[in-house]
Structure formats: C-alpha cells, structure tokens
Design a protein around this motif. Structure first.
Motif, PDB file in Angstrom:
ATOM      1  N   PRO A 102       0.837  -1.195   0.000  1.00 25.83           N
ATOM      2  CA  PRO A 102       0.000   0.000   0.000  1.00 25.83           C
ATOM      3  C   PRO A 102       0.879   1.256   0.000  1.00 25.83           C
ATOM      4  CG  PRO A 102      -0.711  -1.551   1.689  1.00 25.83           C
ATOM      5  CD  PRO A 102       0.615  -2.028   1.185  1.00 25.83           C
ATOM      6  N   GLU A 103       0.327   2.351  -0.458  1.00 28.24           N
ATOM      7  CA  GLU A 103       1.094   3.601  -0.510  1.00 28.24           C
ATOM      8  C   GLU A 103       1.598   4.004   0.869  1.00 28.24           C
ATOM      9  OE1 GLU A 103       0.567   8.156  -2.265  1.00 28.24           O
ATOM     10  OE2 GLU A 103      -0.948   6.613  -2.641  1.00 28.24           O
ATOM     11  N   SER A 104       0.829   3.697   1.923  1.00 29.76           N
ATOM     12  CA  SER A 104       1.224   4.073   3.281  1.00 29.76           C
ATOM     13  C   SER A 104       2.481   3.368   3.747  1.00 29.76           C
ATOM     14  CB  SER A 104       0.085   3.777   4.256  1.00 29.76           C
ATOM     15  OG  SER A 104      -0.226   2.386   4.238  1.00 29.76           O
ATOM     16  N   LEU A 105       2.836   2.239   3.102  1.00 31.38           N
ATOM     17  CA  LEU A 105       4.027   1.490   3.504  1.00 31.38           C
ATOM     18  C   LEU A 105       5.226   1.728   2.598  1.00 31.38           C
ATOM     19  CD1 LEU A 105       2.881  -2.119   4.565  1.00 31.38           C
ATOM     20  CD2 LEU A 105       3.993  -0.397   5.983  1.00 31.38           C
ATOM     21  N   THR A 106       5.024   2.400   1.492  1.00 32.54           N
ATOM     22  CA  THR A 106       6.098   2.532   0.502  1.00 32.54           C
ATOM     23  C   THR A 106       7.353   3.156   1.091  1.00 32.54           C
ATOM     24  OG1 THR A 106       4.435   2.742  -1.252  1.00 32.54           O
ATOM     25  CG2 THR A 106       6.688   3.392  -1.779  1.00 32.54           C
ATOM     26  N   SER A 107       7.209   4.318   1.719  1.00 29.46           N
ATOM     27  CA  SER A 107       8.395   4.980   2.266  1.00 29.46           C
ATOM     28  C   SER A 107       8.947   4.232   3.476  1.00 29.46           C
ATOM     29  CB  SER A 107       8.049   6.427   2.651  1.00 29.46           C
ATOM     30  OG  SER A 107       7.032   6.451   3.642  1.00 29.46           O
ATOM     31  N   LYS A 108       8.079   3.560   4.248  1.00 28.96           N
ATOM     32  CA  LYS A 108       8.520   2.855   5.450  1.00 28.96           C
ATOM     33  C   LYS A 108       9.334   1.607   5.123  1.00 28.96           C
ATOM     34  CE  LYS A 108       4.449   4.440   8.011  1.00 28.96           C
ATOM     35  NZ  LYS A 108       3.175   4.034   8.653  1.00 28.96           N
ATOM     36  N   THR A 109       9.046   0.989   3.980  1.00 30.11           N
ATOM     37  CA  THR A 109       9.737  -0.250   3.624  1.00 30.11           C
ATOM     38  C   THR A 109      10.964  -0.012   2.745  1.00 30.11           C
ATOM     39  OG1 THR A 109       8.228  -0.520   1.739  1.00 30.11           O
ATOM     40  CG2 THR A 109       7.663  -1.677   3.775  1.00 30.11           C
ATOM     41  N   ARG A 110      11.090   1.186   2.193  1.00 34.04           N
ATOM     42  CA  ARG A 110      12.125   1.431   1.174  1.00 34.04           C
ATOM     43  C   ARG A 110      13.527   1.081   1.678  1.00 34.04           C
ATOM     44  NH1 ARG A 110      10.825   6.398  -0.170  1.00 34.04           N
ATOM     45  NH2 ARG A 110       9.530   5.728  -1.908  1.00 34.04           N
ATOM     46  N   GLU A 111      13.864   1.484   2.892  1.00 35.58           N
ATOM     47  CA  GLU A 111      15.231   1.266   3.399  1.00 35.58           C
ATOM     48  C   GLU A 111      15.536  -0.222   3.549  1.00 35.58           C
ATOM     49  OE1 GLU A 111      18.027   2.401   7.263  1.00 35.58           O
ATOM     50  OE2 GLU A 111      16.088   3.391   6.968  1.00 35.58           O
ATOM     51  N   ALA A 112      14.584  -0.988   4.117  1.00 33.29           N
ATOM     52  CA  ALA A 112      14.812  -2.416   4.335  1.00 33.29           C
ATOM     53  C   ALA A 112      14.949  -3.157   3.008  1.00 33.29           C
ATOM     54  CB  ALA A 112      13.676  -3.010   5.156  1.00 33.29           C
ATOM     55  N   PHE A 113      14.147  -2.794   2.025  1.00 28.94           N
ATOM     56  CA  PHE A 113      14.232  -3.465   0.730  1.00 28.94           C
ATOM     57  C   PHE A 113      15.474  -3.045  -0.040  1.00 28.94           C
ATOM     58  CE2 PHE A 113       9.961  -4.722   1.651  1.00 28.94           C
ATOM     59  CZ  PHE A 113       9.725  -5.841   0.867  1.00 28.94           C
ATOM     60  N   ALA A 114      15.875  -1.794   0.093  1.00 27.31           N
ATOM     61  CA  ALA A 114      17.076  -1.321  -0.608  1.00 27.31           C
ATOM     62  C   ALA A 114      18.328  -2.030  -0.110  1.00 27.31           C
ATOM     63  CB  ALA A 114      17.223   0.189  -0.431  1.00 27.31           C
ATOM     64  N   ALA A 115      18.285  -2.511   1.130  1.00 27.04           N
ATOM     65  CA  ALA A 115      19.454  -3.187   1.698  1.00 27.04           C
ATOM     66  C   ALA A 115      19.602  -4.622   1.214  1.00 27.04           C
ATOM     67  CB  ALA A 115      19.365  -3.160   3.226  1.00 27.04           C
ATOM     68  N   LEU A 116      18.594  -5.152   0.554  1.00 27.85           N
ATOM     69  CA  LEU A 116      18.665  -6.527   0.072  1.00 27.85           C
ATOM     70  C   LEU A 116      19.637  -6.647  -1.093  1.00 27.85           C
ATOM     71  CD1 LEU A 116      14.865  -7.467   0.125  1.00 27.85           C
ATOM     72  CD2 LEU A 116      16.607  -8.080   1.819  1.00 27.85           C
ATOM     73  N   GLU A 117      20.274  -7.811  -1.195  1.00 28.43           N
ATOM     74  CA  GLU A 117      21.241  -8.036  -2.257  1.00 28.43           C
ATOM     75  C   GLU A 117      20.574  -7.991  -3.633  1.00 28.43           C
ATOM     76  OE1 GLU A 117      22.822 -11.986  -2.648  1.00 28.43           O
ATOM     77  OE2 GLU A 117      21.022 -12.883  -1.791  1.00 28.43           O
ATOM     78  N   LYS A 118      21.370  -7.670  -4.620  1.00 30.83           N
ATOM     79  CA  LYS A 118      20.908  -7.676  -6.004  1.00 30.83           C
ATOM     80  C   LYS A 118      21.844  -8.568  -6.811  1.00 30.83           C
ATOM     81  CE  LYS A 118      20.553  -4.702 -10.102  1.00 30.83           C
ATOM     82  NZ  LYS A 118      20.655  -3.316 -10.629  1.00 30.83           N
ATOM     83  N   ASP A 119      21.270  -9.616  -7.409  1.00 35.08           N
ATOM     84  CA  ASP A 119      22.020 -10.561  -8.227  1.00 35.08           C
ATOM     85  C   ASP A 119      21.570 -10.375  -9.678  1.00 35.08           C
ATOM     86  OD1 ASP A 119      22.844 -12.870  -9.674  1.00 35.08           O
ATOM     87  OD2 ASP A 119      23.054 -13.981  -7.794  1.00 35.08           O
ATOM     88  N   VAL A 120      22.405  -9.733 -10.473  1.00 33.32           N
ATOM     89  CA  VAL A 120      22.035  -9.393 -11.846  1.00 33.32           C
ATOM     90  C   VAL A 120      21.755 -10.641 -12.678  1.00 33.32           C
ATOM     91  CG1 VAL A 120      22.869  -8.368 -14.011  1.00 33.32           C
ATOM     92  CG2 VAL A 120      23.206  -7.170 -11.831  1.00 33.32           C
TER      93      VAL A 120
END
Length: 321
Positions: free
Chosen positions: A212-230
C-alpha cells in the motif's frame, strides 16, 4: 518433526522398502524441473534493472502499470518477508503469523527480532478478539498444505475496516493470485507477495512485493538493503518475457498429477485423503498409519500441524541423491 528429519526418514524408507508407494515428495522443482528446459538469462539491456522487472511482473499479473511506485522487486518471497518483518519490528507493529503453513515464516520473524503471535491457519483466522489486538496479519492463499483460501475475503474485510491494519498475503502458490486478492492489492488494501518460484519453477530469482502507498516509504530502506544478483534478474526477465506461458504449462502438469493422486485415493478410501489441491492432499490418518498401509506420507507436524494428520503429495518422486 522437522523438514530435515523427515527427509532423512523418507530417504531411509525409500532405500529399505522400494515396494512402498511414495507420496511424500515435497520438492516441486526437482520433481517437475526435468519436464522443462532451463530458462536462459536475457541479454536485453533492461533485464538487469529491478524497475523493469516490476513493469513486466505487473503486466504478467494484469495489473495497472501505475502501481510501479508501490512495487518492490526482490529475489523471492522469503527475502521480501525478511524485509517486511524488519520494517514491522522497527515500527513496533503487533504481527500474527500462521504456525501450521510454512515453518520458515517463524524463522524469518525470529531473525528479524520480531516476536509474533501465532494462529492455526487450517482452523481459520484468529478469533475476533485476537484480530482486534494485532496490527499485521499474514495469510497464505491458497492455504498450503491444508487447502482452501484461508478465509481470504474475511481477512481483506478485516484490513479494510481500519486503514492502520496491514494484511500480508503470501500468494506464491497461486499463479496468478485470485481476482479478489489482485483487486485489493491494486487499491492498496493489502501487501501482495508472489514470485517466479511455483509458476516458472525458478526459485530465488525474482519476487514481487506490492505494498500500500502508506508502507512505501517505510519499507524502502529495508528493501534497498537486500542483495541484487544481476544474473538472477536476467533469468527472471526472460521468464516474464520469453517464457510467459510456462505457468500454464506447469499448471496443466500439476492438474494431471492431481488427477492421478485423486484416482489413487478414491480407489483406496482407507487412506482417508481429501481431494488434491495444488499438489497436496490432506489425510486424516497419521504418517505412521499410512506407512502400515504401504504409503509414504509427510507427517502433519512437518508443516507445524498435528502429527495425527498427514499430507500426500501428487508430485512424482525425484531421483534419490
């Protein structure tokens, strides 16, 4: 019984008693994987970017591209849940998790420092008094391995009654999730989790988390910290573009396997099995009782349920390692 202990026990039984009917296969990838060619990584320039994976996944689900700002891409549902649990812990949210669906739910919560309340999903949602005392409810729809939808419509209403509540739907076993779930996710009524694991038989490659839009900014930091495997993203991009019809082919194969299991259990009513849903059928008899009838089944407590029940799988047993 833990999953690991069950796998050891099943392996021992298969080796010592080859005459047993093995209905205990739980690894859908090893069982169905040989029926499909590997998905090769895409060489498209967009394939390495999660934003473009989000576009392709939304399109595959028939969802509006305007939902892209609320769409987070990970390498699977477990990683999405880890990020969500971390977010809920930091916000001090009270979370309820089913204890008889997927034991990894509780392991992920523990790793995130979250102390959830638990409920038995096969018996339905928590009682109204318990529901009123939580902020976040996790449900699995369809309900693995017990069958049914886990009272998903009532769960959606619970979240709709109070905008501060968060319903998290693990829809990984549905390809695609139900129209009701997709509609609620579109309007911001729930968090939808899904991935390529079941439809494309590509676990831990690409997962989608629509918040939901109400969670977008709250979750951004935790998701950005996840690894990215191209490399995994490139395989996922190819799955969503060049292999768009694979989920239908996987579903057809599973329906065939379910028909075979249903035919077997109808011919053997003593097995006490319900009709197969997905690739599981629940039996009212214990795994030990079924073993005495010549059948290997998964004890119900492997899923966090009662040991007095068991689960039969329609999957063809994968070769022994």
């Amino acid at each position: 019984m833990t999953y690991e202990a069950y796998q050891r026990r099943r392996s021992e039984l298969r080796a010592a008693r080859p005459e047993l009917v093995d209905l205990g296969e739980l690894d859908v990838y090893r069982s169905l994987g040989p029926s499909f060619a590997p998905i090769e990584p895409s060489t498209d320039a967009q394939a390495q970017h999660r934003c473009h994976l989000a576009e392709r996944f939304l399109d595959r689900l028939g969802l509006d591209p305007s939902l892209k700002p609320r769409t987070l891409v990970t390498h699977g549902v477990r990683r999405s849940l880890a990020a969500l649990f971390s977010t809920f812990r930091s916000l001090g949210e009270r979370v309820a998790i089913p204890r008889d669906v997927y034991p990894t739910y509780l392991s992920l919560a523990e790793r995130a420092g979250l102390v959830p309340t638990t409920y038995e999903a096969r018996r339905g949602l928590p009682a109204p008094a318990a529901l009123s005392a939580i902020d976040v409810l996790l449900v699995c729809s369809p309900l693995k391995p017990w069958g049914g939808d886990g009272e998903i419509l009532r769960a959606i209403e619970w979240a709709r009654d109070d905008r501060r509540r968060v319903l998290v739907v693990d829809g990984v076993y549905a390809t695609p999730p139900s129209p009701e779930i997709l509609a609620a996710a579109s309007c911001g009524g729930l968090v939808l989790l899904t991935s390529l694991s079941k439809g494309w038989l590509a676990p831990e490659h690409v997962g989608l988390c629509l918040v939901p839009e109400s969670l977008t900014s709250k979750t951004r930091e935790a998701f950005a910290a996840l690894e990215k495997d191209v490399a995994k993203l490139r395989v996922g991009f190819e799955a969503l573009t060049g292999e768009r019809t694979r989920p239908e082919r996987v579903a057809a194969l599973l329906r065939d396997r379910a028909d075979r299991l249903d035919a077997l259990t109808r011919s053997r009513p003593e097995l006490g099995a319900q009709a197969c849903e997905g690739y599981f059928a629940v039996s009212t008899r214990s795994a030990d009782e079924l073993l005495s009838l010549g059948v290997i089944a998964t004890p119900g407590d492997v899923f966090g349920g009662p040991a007095s029940m068991s689960v039969l799988s329609s999957l063809a047993p994968a070769p022994r390692r």
